[in-house]
Structure formats: C-alpha cells, structure tokens
Design a protein around this motif. Structure first.
Motif, mmCIF file in Angstrom:
data_model
loop_
_atom_site.group_PDB
_atom_site.id
_atom_site.type_symbol
_atom_site.label_atom_id
_atom_site.label_comp_id
_atom_site.label_asym_id
_atom_site.label_seq_id
_atom_site.Cartn_x
_atom_site.Cartn_y
_atom_site.Cartn_z
ATOM 1 N N TYR A 142 18.624 23.391 21.326
ATOM 2 C CA TYR A 142 19.310 24.238 20.339
ATOM 3 C C TYR A 142 20.773 24.434 20.739
ATOM 4 O O TYR A 142 21.696 24.225 19.941
ATOM 5 N N LEU A 146 24.016 22.855 18.739
ATOM 6 C CA LEU A 146 24.966 23.787 18.100
ATOM 7 C C LEU A 146 26.336 23.752 18.764
ATOM 8 O O LEU A 146 27.359 23.898 18.093
ATOM 9 N N PRO A 226 25.499 30.357 18.407
ATOM 10 C CA PRO A 226 26.367 30.080 17.250
ATOM 11 C C PRO A 226 27.686 30.857 17.300
ATOM 12 O O PRO A 226 28.721 30.341 16.859
ATOM 13 N N ARG A 229 30.118 28.950 19.456
ATOM 14 C CA ARG A 229 30.709 27.800 18.763
ATOM 15 C C ARG A 229 31.795 28.255 17.798
ATOM 16 O O ARG A 229 32.866 27.652 17.688
#
Ligand SMILES: Nc1nc2c(ncn2[C@@H]2O[C@H](COP(=O)(O)OP(=O)(O)O)[C@@H](O)[C@H]2O)c(=O)[nH]1
Ligand SMILES: [Mg+2]
Length: 238
Positions: A142, A146, A226, A229
């Motif tokens: 994951y 991401l 997330p 990012r």
C-alpha cells in the motif's frame, strides 16, 4: 570502525533487555536505551546495566508516547553525542543483533540509509500466520504504491541511518508514532535524494513479553501515507 549508536526503545522489556545488551556487547556499537517509564522496571534495570557496561547509556522519558517520539528523542541524543551512524532496533529479538554489522556494512559501502528488509530475496518472517503476513505485506505494498517508491519493506524498524540523513530531513515535522513513523522517515530520506538500500533479514517472533502495537497504530499508517504523498506533491515535505 565508525561511531555507531543503536537506539533501543523499551516499554516493558524487562526479560529481553539484559540478553539484548549482552548480544550487542561484542559488536563494538554504543547502545542508547530509550525507556518510557516502563511500569515493569525496565528503566531501573537499564540504569543498573549502564553502570556496569560502559557502552550503554539510558534516556528516561516521563511517559509512553509511542515508538516515534521515543526514537526522535534517541536520535537527538545520539547526534549530540557525535554518532556517525544511528540505528533503530526493537528490544524483543525480532531483530537479530547479529544482523547489526550487516546494516552498518551497507552504509560503509555507500548507503545513506540501510533498511532491514523482510520482503527482498533472502529475507522473511518466521512463524507468522496468514493474517499477520497479509497485514504486513499489504501495508508495505500500500505504502509502496501510494508513495511511488521502489522499497519493498517500508514498515520495518531495523534501520541504520548515516548521520547526514537525520540532520537533513525535517524530524521536527514527524508526528507519527508507529509503523507510519518508519514509512515517513524512509520516505523523507528518499525524497531528499539519499541512497536507501534494503538488506535482507529474517524477522522472528518476540522472545518474551508482549507487543505494544495496536489497531490504532495500523490505522495511523493507513491515514498518514496518502497525506505524505500529498505533502510531497504540494512541495511541503522536507
Ligand atoms: N520507549 C518506547 N518503546 C516502545 C513503545 N512502544 C513500543 N516500544 C518498543 O519498541 C519495540 C517494538 O515494539 P513491539 O511492541 O515489539 O512492536 P511489534 O514488533 O510491531 O509488535 C520494542 O522494543 C518495544 O518495547 C513506546 O511507546 N515507548
Ligand atoms: Mg516486536
């Protein structure tokens, strides 16, 4: 031999601490125990052992705040004490002390950050059921997807940083406590252009005592990735 400090965070590791220090003793590293006032007396035991073993020192913290803040305090102390390399390692024998020289060697050979990795050829986990493997492998996958990085094991906590990495990345901005702390520190190092190398390791079940990781720690990582990012894409990550 570079000046290497192993930061060893402890919370209720009374049974593991002395065997761990004895195992690290012949390796020529210094060890900084970072204890968060463990109710089982690990901190007092660490003080007794530090009085006997000159390669050991202890940092006492007032309360349990999670692995991330404990490491940040340990990093600051290790850097102030002049460490060339700063290592992270669990004090429960999931990380084999015999692998410490391999992580240091990877930095000697040019890595800025060496990661003990379960998910590269030659690495692995011992005695893990399907559920735990799924969560751990899934978590690394994951984060890898991401964040768009090529690291296979982003959640591991057996690492060797070259001093420059910890001086360069914005540790003051790192709030994560659990697996997210490991992902975030490695991601910041990658973004800053440092050379990150994975060293295969076997991760064993803890020798004694209990894990302190929780569902909240997993969810923290799920939410943080997330956002990391996003911060990178908007130029806010240093
Ligand atoms: N100082 C400190 N150490 C911690 C804390 N939480 C976990 N640790 C230590 O961090 C290492 C890894 O924790 P562990 O509970 O084994 O996590 P797991 O391997 O993911 O199950 C062990 O040495 C723990 O004693 C904390 O809040 N403070
Ligand atoms: Mg553990």
């Amino acid at each position: 031999m570079p000046n290497a400090v192993v930061c060893l965070p402890t919370y209720n590791e009374r049974e593991n601490l002395e065997p761990m220090l004895r195992a690290l003793q012949p390796l020529g590293v210094r060890v900084l125990v970072v204890d968060d006032s463990s109710p089982d007396g690990t901190g007092e035991l660490a003080d007794r052992l530090a009085a006997e073993l000159d390669f050991v020192s202890v940092l006492h913290r007032a309360r349990k705040e999670g692995l991330g803040p404990a490491y940040l305090a340990g990093f600051a102390r290790a850097l102030a004490d002049g460490a060339d390399y700063v290592l992270e390692m669990d004090c429960d024998f999931s990380h084999d002390p015999a692998d410490v020289p391999r992580l240091i060697a990877a930095c000697d050979e040019g890595a800025d950050l060496a990661l003990g990795s379960r998910y590269v050829p030659g690495g692995g986990t011992e005695n893990w059921g399907f559920g735990r493997r799924f969560v751990s492998l899934g978590g690394s996958w994951y984060a890898r997807v991401l964040l768009g990085v090529s690291i296979h094991d982003l959640t591991g906590g057996f690492k060797c940083y070259r001093r420059a990495v910890l001086e360069r990345i914005d540790l003051g901005a790192v709030r994560a406590k659990g697996y997210a702390f490991q992902i975030e520190t490695t991601y910041r190092a990658l973004r800053a252009g440092f050379r990150v190398v994975e060293v295969p390791i076997h991760f064993a079940d803890r020798a004694a005592g209990h894990s302190k990781m929780s569902r909240a720690i997993v969810l923290e990582a799920v939410a943080r990735v997330p956002l990391l990012r996003l911060e990178a894409l908007t130029g806010r990550l240093r």
